[in-house]
Design a protein around this motif. Structure first.
Motif, PDB file in Angstrom:
ATOM      1  N   PHE A 338      11.037 -47.310 -76.127  1.00  0.00           N
ATOM      2  CA  PHE A 338      11.770 -48.381 -75.344  1.00  0.00           C
ATOM      3  C   PHE A 338      13.169 -48.624 -75.946  1.00  0.00           C
ATOM      4  O   PHE A 338      13.730 -49.087 -75.228  1.00  0.00           O
ATOM      5  N   SER A 339      13.178 -48.464 -76.939  1.00  0.00           N
ATOM      6  CA  SER A 339      14.434 -48.573 -77.725  1.00  0.00           C
ATOM      7  C   SER A 339      15.382 -47.523 -76.999  1.00  0.00           C
ATOM      8  O   SER A 339      16.521 -47.554 -76.756  1.00  0.00           O
ATOM      9  N   PHE A 340      15.058 -46.184 -77.112  1.00  0.00           N
ATOM     10  CA  PHE A 340      15.832 -45.067 -76.344  1.00  0.00           C
ATOM     11  C   PHE A 340      15.723 -45.337 -75.125  1.00  0.00           C
ATOM     12  O   PHE A 340      16.896 -44.979 -74.293  1.00  0.00           O
ATOM     13  N   ASN A 341      14.744 -45.919 -74.415  1.00  0.00           N
ATOM     14  CA  ASN A 341      14.814 -46.091 -72.902  1.00  0.00           C
ATOM     15  C   ASN A 341      16.148 -47.007 -72.506  1.00  0.00           C
ATOM     16  O   ASN A 341      16.493 -46.785 -71.405  1.00  0.00           O
ATOM     17  N   MET A 342      16.433 -47.873 -73.255  1.00  0.00           N
ATOM     18  CA  MET A 342      17.591 -48.934 -72.962  1.00  0.00           C
ATOM     19  C   MET A 342      18.821 -47.988 -72.811  1.00  0.00           C
ATOM     20  O   MET A 342      19.771 -48.395 -72.198  1.00  0.00           O
ATOM     21  N   LEU A 343      18.836 -46.961 -73.546  1.00  0.00           N
ATOM     22  CA  LEU A 343      20.075 -46.137 -73.655  1.00  0.00           C
ATOM     23  C   LEU A 343      20.168 -45.204 -72.684  1.00  0.00           C
ATOM     24  O   LEU A 343      21.188 -44.495 -72.447  1.00  0.00           O
ATOM     25  N   LEU A 344      19.020 -44.754 -72.075  1.00  0.00           N
ATOM     26  CA  LEU A 344      19.006 -43.583 -71.085  1.00  0.00           C
ATOM     27  C   LEU A 344      18.386 -44.128 -69.753  1.00  0.00           C
ATOM     28  O   LEU A 344      19.394 -44.325 -68.771  1.00  0.00           O
ATOM     29  N   ARG A 345      17.332 -44.136 -69.828  1.00  0.00           N
ATOM     30  CA  ARG A 345      16.765 -44.588 -68.443  1.00  0.00           C
ATOM     31  C   ARG A 345      17.089 -45.910 -67.575  1.00  0.00           C
ATOM     32  O   ARG A 345      17.357 -45.740 -66.492  1.00  0.00           O
ATOM     33  N   ASN A 346      17.112 -46.938 -68.467  1.00  0.00           N
ATOM     34  CA  ASN A 346      17.735 -48.329 -67.885  1.00  0.00           C
ATOM     35  C   ASN A 346      18.987 -48.120 -67.392  1.00  0.00           C
ATOM     36  O   ASN A 346      19.537 -48.602 -66.129  1.00  0.00           O
ATOM     37  N   LEU A 347      19.936 -47.432 -68.411  1.00  0.00           N
ATOM     38  CA  LEU A 347      21.280 -47.487 -67.981  1.00  0.00           C
ATOM     39  C   LEU A 347      21.726 -46.462 -66.499  1.00  0.00           C
ATOM     40  O   LEU A 347      22.195 -46.659 -65.505  1.00  0.00           O
ATOM     41  N   TYR A 348      21.132 -45.256 -66.870  1.00  0.00           N
ATOM     42  CA  TYR A 348      21.672 -44.086 -65.933  1.00  0.00           C
ATOM     43  C   TYR A 348      20.495 -44.072 -64.432  1.00  0.00           C
ATOM     44  O   TYR A 348      20.913 -43.811 -63.479  1.00  0.00           O
TER      45      TYR A 348
END
Length: 415
Positions: A338-348
């Motif tokens: 979910f740390s990576f999720n903030m930088l990828l899925r949430n943004l784009y």
């Protein structure tokens, strides 16, 4: 650093902090409610509720066939307040009819579980009531944001969530499972305090967008949300068939805190959604927004993961009981995910929605669900509940990179 300062300053000028803080309060209230229920209910009852709640979150994503999503997207583009009102009232009436169909289907799902879990029909019934309540809550929130009334949006959100969690704590403490169910069923209807009778009446005026365009976006938005929530619910549902209720409870505990850290990114993006929709064709604005977003959230993601990893034992012991100490590995896997999720899925994912590319969001979300099923078939047999955590991790990372690539193709073609 100067551009980051301007980025944050513009966020405050747009009164995005009202939305952000209210969504933050909602997350905190939801977390406190879940924490209290984990402590007060037996593992078997908590496991059963987790199963129904997982199905509920799939259906709530499809609220009104995405009517509030269409309102937020197209209402942000409409300039005239009178036209916005016509548009909002049209979607409220049409969406409610769709919501009744969705609620009936949700209740019918209970027949697959009646012989497996005690009292599950009663649980499904009250969650059906909650589903209808969420339709009104979603519409009222979207309409307030479309009219730029972020302060009122925050008031609705804060009142429903704060009063709701207090009601949940009191009724659960005195009446156990039954009290909890009545609290969650009643809470979203608190938003009707902001409801006006004329909202259900037809307002004279035309709609600038075709019905096909409106409902195509809405259905794709609902489909994306449905598939997205299905991704976060399918794991629990698969475990409910493959393992015991206690395994479901342990998995849910390991997921709870990491899943909620993404509120920082998701609430930030939701706060800026109307601004992003208005600037969906501005190539420089979008590039600058992404750059500043990363300046803000890369450090946040690193700090969250490092602190969570170092103090994983203390965190789980403090928030939960010693019986869930075996969830440490799941906790670490999800913390990284979910740390990576903030930088990828949430943004784009949010950017694609704001620029109107919901079809791509839907396609990627569908692929994510297929990948989860494929990965879990291999990993759960080998590693149990840790295998399910790995499966969800790989699915989400793959989807995040696909969303990044999809948005890049859109941005590259802008002039």
């Amino acid at each position: 650093m100067k551009s980051l300062s301007i980025f944050v300053s513009d966020f405050l000028k747009n009164k995005g902090h009202h939305v952000f803080l209210s969504l933050l309060i909602a997350k905190i209230c939801g977390f406190l409610g879940s924490l209290f229920i984990i402590r007060i209910l037996p593992e078997s009852e908590f496991g059963t509720i987790s199963i129904v709640a997982s199905i509920f979150f799939i259906f709530v994503s499809f609220s009104g066939f995405g009517s509030h999503q269409s309102l937020l997207r197209y209402g942000s583009i409409i300039q005239s307040d009178s036209e916005k009102k016509v548009f909002a009232n049209h979607l409220l009436r049409q969406g409610f009819i769709h919501q009744l169909i969705i609620s009936a289907v949700f209740l019918l799902i209970s027949i697959f579980y009646i012989n497996r879990y005690e009292d599950i029909l009663f649980i499904f019934l009250l969650f059906t009531v909650r589903l209808i309540g969420f339709y009104f809550l979603n519409h009222i929130q979207a309409e307030l944001r479309v009219f730029g009334n972020n302060r009122a949006f925050a008031q609705v959100n804060n009142f429903v969530n704060v009063f709701g969690v207090i009601l949940l704590l009191l009724l659960s403490y005195f009446f156990g499972l039954v009290g909890y169910l009545f609290a969650v069923a009643f809470t979203p209807f608190l938003s009707l305090i902001w409801y006006k009778k004329e909202d259900f009446l037809k307002v004279i005026g035309g709609i600038n967008f075709t019905k096909k365009e409106i409902w195509s976006f809405g259905l794709h938005a609902a489909g994306t949300a449905l598939l997205s929530d299905a991704l976060f619910s399918a794991d629990v549902l698969l475990l409910s068939f493959l393992m015991k209720e206690t395994a479901v409870a342990s998995y849910k505990v390991g997921l709870l805190i990491p899943f909620n850290i993404t509120f920082l990114a998701s609430t930030f993006m939701q706060s800026d959604y109307t601004v992003l929709a208005k600037n969906s064709r501005n190539k420089f604005f979008l590039k600058n927004y992404i750059a500043n977003y990363y300046r803000l959230f890369i450090p946040i993601s690193i700090v969250i993961f490092v602190v969570g990893f170092v103090f994983k034992t203390e965190v789980l012991s403090f928030f939960f009981s010693a019986k869930y100490s075996g969830s440490q590995m799941i906790f670490v896997i999800f913390l990284a995910t979910f740390s990576f999720n903030m930088l990828l899925r949430n943004l784009y994912g949010n950017l694609l929605s704001a620029v109107g590319m919901m079809k791509m969001n839907t396609a990627v979300s569908f692929l994510n669900l297929i990948l989860l099923l494929m990965f879990s078939f291999f990993f759960v047999k080998r590693f149990g509940i840790e295998g399910m955590a790995i499966s969800l991790c790989l699915s989400m990372l793959t989807g995040g990179f696909l969303l990044l690539f999809s948005f890049y193709l859109y941005w590259k073609d802008l002039k």
